[in-house]
Scaffold this active site. Structure first.
Site, mmCIF file in Angstrom:
data_model
loop_
_atom_site.group_PDB
_atom_site.id
_atom_site.type_symbol
_atom_site.label_atom_id
_atom_site.label_comp_id
_atom_site.label_asym_id
_atom_site.label_seq_id
_atom_site.Cartn_x
_atom_site.Cartn_y
_atom_site.Cartn_z
ATOM 1 N N GLY A 1 5.886 4.732 3.922
ATOM 2 C CA GLY A 1 4.763 6.043 4.334
ATOM 3 C C GLY A 1 3.622 5.288 4.946
ATOM 4 O O GLY A 1 2.840 5.988 5.729
ATOM 5 N N GLU B 1 4.068 4.547 8.441
ATOM 6 C CA GLU B 1 4.190 5.849 9.031
ATOM 7 C C GLU B 1 2.900 6.459 9.376
ATOM 8 O O GLU B 1 2.904 7.131 10.445
ATOM 9 C CB GLU B 1 5.209 7.059 8.142
ATOM 10 C CG GLU B 1 6.443 6.162 8.297
ATOM 11 C CD GLU B 1 7.445 7.066 7.287
ATOM 12 O OE1 GLU B 1 7.262 7.087 6.047
ATOM 13 O OE2 GLU B 1 8.428 7.921 7.636
ATOM 14 N N GLU C 1 12.172 1.547 3.408
ATOM 15 C CA GLU C 1 12.943 2.648 2.624
ATOM 16 C C GLU C 1 14.397 2.472 2.321
ATOM 17 O O GLU C 1 14.882 2.783 1.509
ATOM 18 C CB GLU C 1 12.848 3.903 3.332
ATOM 19 C CG GLU C 1 11.209 4.510 3.292
ATOM 20 C CD GLU C 1 10.437 4.298 4.314
ATOM 21 O OE1 GLU C 1 10.500 3.040 4.909
ATOM 22 O OE2 GLU C 1 9.463 4.531 4.696
HETATM 23 C C1 3H9 Z 1 8.144 5.668 1.392
HETATM 24 O O1 3H9 Z 1 7.275 5.009 1.806
HETATM 25 C C2 3H9 Z 1 9.127 6.788 1.504
HETATM 26 C C3 3H9 Z 1 8.135 7.579 2.912
HETATM 27 O O2 3H9 Z 1 8.979 6.797 4.065
HETATM 28 C C4 3H9 Z 1 8.595 8.995 2.735
HETATM 29 C C5 3H9 Z 1 7.829 9.610 1.905
HETATM 30 C C6 3H9 Z 1 8.022 11.215 2.123
HETATM 31 N N1 3H9 Z 1 4.533 2.550 -5.208
HETATM 32 O O3 3H9 Z 1 5.114 -5.966 -5.997
HETATM 33 P P1 3H9 Z 1 3.922 -6.188 -6.581
HETATM 34 C C7 3H9 Z 1 3.427 -1.472 -7.520
HETATM 35 S S1 3H9 Z 1 9.185 4.631 0.139
HETATM 36 C C8 3H9 Z 1 4.080 2.597 -6.357
HETATM 37 O O4 3H9 Z 1 4.016 -7.004 -7.857
HETATM 38 P P2 3H9 Z 1 3.319 -8.047 -4.458
HETATM 39 C C9 3H9 Z 1 4.299 -2.445 -8.325
HETATM 40 O O5 3H9 Z 1 5.275 -1.654 -9.002
HETATM 41 C C10 3H9 Z 1 7.840 3.296 -0.170
HETATM 42 N N2 3H9 Z 1 3.785 1.411 -7.025
HETATM 43 O O6 3H9 Z 1 2.827 -7.232 -5.811
HETATM 44 C C11 3H9 Z 1 3.397 -3.380 -9.082
HETATM 45 O O7 3H9 Z 1 3.139 -2.661 -10.293
HETATM 46 P P3 3H9 Z 1 2.723 -3.385 -11.799
HETATM 47 C C12 3H9 Z 1 8.093 2.205 0.792
HETATM 48 C C13 3H9 Z 1 4.080 0.186 -6.118
HETATM 49 O O8 3H9 Z 1 1.734 -8.677 -3.915
HETATM 50 C C14 3H9 Z 1 2.045 -3.550 -8.143
HETATM 51 O O9 3H9 Z 1 2.169 -2.475 -7.186
HETATM 52 N N3 3H9 Z 1 7.470 0.943 0.486
HETATM 53 C C15 3H9 Z 1 4.338 0.262 -5.012
HETATM 54 O O10 3H9 Z 1 4.238 -9.033 -4.729
HETATM 55 C C16 3H9 Z 1 2.056 -4.584 -7.436
HETATM 56 O O11 3H9 Z 1 3.241 -4.911 -6.579
HETATM 57 C C17 3H9 Z 1 8.061 -0.028 -0.188
HETATM 58 O O12 3H9 Z 1 8.998 -0.178 -0.624
HETATM 59 C C18 3H9 Z 1 4.663 1.583 -4.327
HETATM 60 N N4 3H9 Z 1 5.170 1.996 -3.162
HETATM 61 O O13 3H9 Z 1 4.068 -7.184 -3.292
HETATM 62 C C19 3H9 Z 1 7.194 -1.182 -0.679
HETATM 63 N N5 3H9 Z 1 4.555 -0.747 -4.369
HETATM 64 O O14 3H9 Z 1 1.496 -4.161 -11.260
HETATM 65 C C20 3H9 Z 1 7.218 -1.586 -2.144
HETATM 66 C C21 3H9 Z 1 4.186 -1.696 -5.174
HETATM 67 O O15 3H9 Z 1 2.562 -2.223 -12.597
HETATM 68 N N6 3H9 Z 1 6.335 -2.723 -2.537
HETATM 69 N N7 3H9 Z 1 3.944 -0.993 -6.667
HETATM 70 O O16 3H9 Z 1 3.919 -4.067 -12.004
HETATM 71 C C22 3H9 Z 1 6.454 -3.911 -2.204
HETATM 72 O O17 3H9 Z 1 7.347 -4.335 -1.645
HETATM 73 C C23 3H9 Z 1 5.492 -4.867 -2.853
HETATM 74 O O18 3H9 Z 1 4.941 -4.238 -3.939
HETATM 75 C C24 3H9 Z 1 4.352 -5.315 -1.861
HETATM 76 C C25 3H9 Z 1 3.370 -6.385 -2.731
HETATM 77 C C26 3H9 Z 1 4.941 -6.121 -0.749
HETATM 78 C C27 3H9 Z 1 3.553 -4.186 -1.354
#
Ligand code: 3H9
Length: 699
Positions: free
Chosen positions: A103, A106, A126
């Site tokens: 998102g 997006e 996603e």
């Molecule tokens: C989407 O976007 C749908 C849309 O198309 C449509 C909508 C209508 N949300 O991984 P880390 C938390 S789907 C909530 O350890 P890094 C994570 O749990 C989404 N929380 O750090 C952790 O929490 P905690 C598409 C999130 O530096 C903390 O942040 N996006 C989210 O190793 C740190 O994360 C993805 O799939 C989130 N979206 O890596 C991206 N992301 O400290 C998913 C992270 O409590 N995220 N958290 O354990 C990632 O790939 C990695 O977290 C990122 C950072 C690369 C961003």
């Protein structure tokens, strides 16, 4: 300031919108409404001629807030916020640093111009969560880069670098500075100077006209082969096809429909559980996040075999200096050569440059002398799996290592406490159980000994993250968590073959469930000799639980060790990993059954799946009850990252909850009545959970 997480201010003629919602600026309800208000503020600001969207902290927006999924959605919804950016009467620049994902990307795609710092990454991940980009991504990305390249990005879910994004046409510029705000302001100033008008992505059609429909048929055919049991990749193709076939508004509506279908799918729940499981395991109950850690820079590995070499590579890859010790010059030499070959193979595939190969090799310094380990902050022993040998090594380490050095063993079966007792510093001894091939597999079981100090645990858990592993803390027992559960699956798989199933049938059932390999193909990959030697050792030591010699041991006795000898349970053409059923093995199995008076019967696929998985769940529940694993999520992460448990099923115990514990407990009771054996005795924890109407999720 328009909200607590999104601000608006003006710099010259540029209206700057900043998202500030740590840690990753996830686009939750607060950010959505903040973005909407900030946009309105910018549009209403007579002094602002152009708007700039940027984010504070370590990253641009990393996607929708995953924690909101599965709950009722709160307005404003993201597609509407994004539509307002797209339709803005003032041009909008997005300035990206860190990662712009899902998102987050997006939102950027709906801005009119995009610049990214060179270090930034951009992607639509996603699909890895069982979803599709549901805020216009499947409609806008094809309009910017064409449907074929958009499908590449959306179906892989992998982010691309800023340079690739520029080449593809996802962004308009790469900036070599280190501030996204400055990069954005520079582009905005240029836009003002050159009088750039708003350029809504939704209005573009040049990249989506005259598309050969074969593109979609080909992608569907490829998916039918690569990911037949996954739901969302197929919906991604449907959505991108809609971008080409329908007007923008209808395409967005279609995307929304498909997004909700994915959202409802149990695969989405499983994949999101897997996502959080990987992060949850790093938080250890009773070990606060601020527990001090020991400083680890110099690492030593003992044993230059496949395991030791792989472990040395893990640390060299992360920039640690590594001493690699072996008792014999010849084995040491062979080990170093194997590491070089491994790196050179990666270089050939374009994953490493020649310079990287050399710099990593330079970090690994071989030695034959324990005295060279005096400076090591961490020593990992990966010698032969024999208690006497390991105790001798640890006594030697105790003699040469500096005070405070962490002494780790990579044992997969032996008692870490008995190994620790060979030293005068059991508080510094810990297990670090890597999985083969150690430089590839992401799982690392860190084993807590009875006396292991908290700062040692905190250090090895942190090291797991630093070398790119998923570290899970486990307690001491035979096989720890992963292999103990694997042992149950292995035992049951062998029993099913005794009763009449073939190894191929058992493997097919497991791959249809979603495992990359079935149990027998995996045994061939790992090497039949490994388990055979362990069983032999147990038989020789008179262990009452040792298994009788079986057809698998007979294969090992014939030198059929699996893939490495081109023959094991299956046969392999030289250089190929394709498992070919071997009638000679079927004959050996038949002879073994006849010798033991077993009459084969037809075994159904359902029975194979249920018996293997129920045996695993029962063992996992016993492991939890004994405190060897702290939480169900630890078991899930271990099987997801060490044994290829299908991520879309969330993990072993998440899956068990989905099926329902009463169903599983009843099946286990039934197997106990049918086959007997202590392994089929229902775990007390499982019984308790069923009686209380609870699941593993409630623990
Ligand atoms: C989407 O976007 C749908 C849309 O198309 C449509 C909508 C209508 N949300 O991984 P880390 C938390 S789907 C909530 O350890 P890094 C994570 O749990 C989404 N929380 O750090 C952790 O929490 P905690 C598409 C999130 O530096 C903390 O942040 N996006 C989210 O190793 C740190 O994360 C993805 O799939 C989130 N979206 O890596 C991206 N992301 O400290 C998913 C992270 O409590 N995220 N958290 O354990 C990632 O790939 C990695 O977290 C990122 C950072 C690369 C961003």
């Amino acid at each position: 300031m328009v909200s607590s997480v999104v601000s608006y201010r003006r710099v010259g003629r540029v209206g700057v919108i900043t998202v500030d919602y740590p840690p990753v600026n996830a686009v939750g309800v607060g950010v959505r409404s903040g973005l909407r208000s900030a946009l309105d503020a910018g549009l209403a600001d007579a002094w602002a001629d152009i708007l700039l969207l940027t984010a504070a902290g370590r990253t641009f927006m990393a996607g929708a807030d995953i924690r909101e999924f599965g709950k009722p959605s709160q307005p404003p919804i993201l597609p509407e916020v994004i539509a307002a950016f797209d339709a803005s009467a003032k041009p909008i620049v997005a300035a990206i640093h860190g990662t712009a994902l899902g998102g987050g990307l997006e939102v950027a795609l709906a801005c009119h111009f995009r610049v990214a710092l060179r270090s930034a990454k951009l992607g639509l991940p996603e699909v890895k969560l069982g979803l599709l980009p549901g805020a216009g991504g499947t409609q806008r990305l094809p309009r910017l880069i064409g449907p074929a390249k958009a499908l590449d990005m959306i179906l892989s879910g992998d982010p691309v670098t800023a340079a690739t994004a520029l080449e593809l046409g996802v962004i308009d510029a790469v900036d070599d500075g280190d501030s996204a705000l400055d990069a954005g302001l520079r582009l905005a100033e240029r836009a003002l100077a050159e009088g750039w008008a708003p350029r809504p992505t939704s209005a573009r059609t040049d990249k989506i006209t005259d598309i050969d429909p074969a593109l979609f048929a080909d992608r569907r055919a490829a998916l039918a082969k690569r990911a037949p049991h996954l739901f969302s990749p197929h919906r991604c193709v449907d959505a991108v096809e809609a971008a080409v076939a329908l007007p923008f508004a209808d395409g967005v509506a279609r995307e929304r429909e498909l997004f909700f279908a994915c959202m409802e799918s149990p695969q989405r729940a499983g994949l999101i559980h897997s996502f959080f499981a990987e992060r949850e395991v790093a938080k250890i109950p009773g070990l606060p996040a601020d527990t001090p850690k020991r400083d680890v820079r110099a690492v030593a590995v003992i044993g230059a075999g496949t395991m030791g070499g792989g472990i040395a590579m893990c640390f060299a890859n992360a920039g640690f200096s590594v001493r690699l010790l072996d008792a014999a010059a010849e084995s040491l030499d062979r080990g170093v050569q194997a590491i070089r070959r491994n790196y050179e193979a990666s270089a050939k595939k374009g994953k490493l440059t020649d310079a990287q190969v050399e710099s990593r090799m330079a970090l690994i310094r071989p030695t034959l002398s324990y005295d060279d380990l005096a400076d090591a902050d961490l020593v990992i022993e990966a010698a032969f799996e024999n208690m006497e040998i390991k105790r001798r090594i640890f006594a030697e380490l105790d003699r040469v290592c500096k005070p405070g050095a962490i002494l780790a063993t990579n044992t997969s079966t032996l008692d870490v406490n008995a190994i620790a007792a060979a030293t005068r510093r059991p508080q510094d001894v810990v297990g670090m159980h890597f999985f083969s091939p150690a430089n590839v597999m992401r799982l690392l079981e860190n084993v807590r000994g009875a006396q292991t100090a908290d700062d040692v645990l905190a250090t090895v858990m942190d090291l797991a993250r630093r070398i790119g592993k998923v570290g899970v803390l486990v307690g001491v027992c035979y096989g720890f968590v992963g292999n103990r559960i694997l042992h149950q699956r292995g035992r049951e798989s062998m029993a099913l073959v005794d009763e009449g199933a073939s190894p191929q049938q058992a493997d097919r059932v497991m791959t249809e469930f979603g495992f990359p390999l079935g149990h027998f193909a995996m045994t061939d990959l790992a090497g039949i000799d490994v388990g055979w030697r362990i069983r032999e050792e147990r038989r020789k030591s008179g262990d009452p639980d040792a298994q009788a010699v079986n057809w698998l041991d007979a294969l090992a006795e014939q030198g059929r060790y699996g893939q490495k000898t081109n023959a094991g349970i299956y046969r392999y053409e030289p250089g190929s990993r394709v498992a070919i059923p071997d009638p000679a093995v079927d004959a050996m199995i038949a002879a073994d059954r006849a010798k033991r008076g077993l009459v084969p019967r037809a075994v159904s696929d359902d029975e194979i799946r249920d018996r293997c998985l129920c045996a695993m769940v029962n063992e996992a529940a016993k492991i939890l009850d004994e405190g060897i694993a702290a939480r169900p999520v630890d078991v899930d992460a271990i099987w997801l990252h060490g044994y290829g448990f299908p991520a879309h099923r969330g993990g072993l115990l998440f899956w068990a909850d989905q099926v329902g514990l009463p169903v599983i407990a009843e099946a286990i009771d039934g197997y106990h009545a049918r086959f007997g054996g202590s392994h089929w005795e229902l775990s007390p924890l499982l019984r308790r959970l069923v009686l209380e109407g609870r699941g593993f999720r409630d623990l």
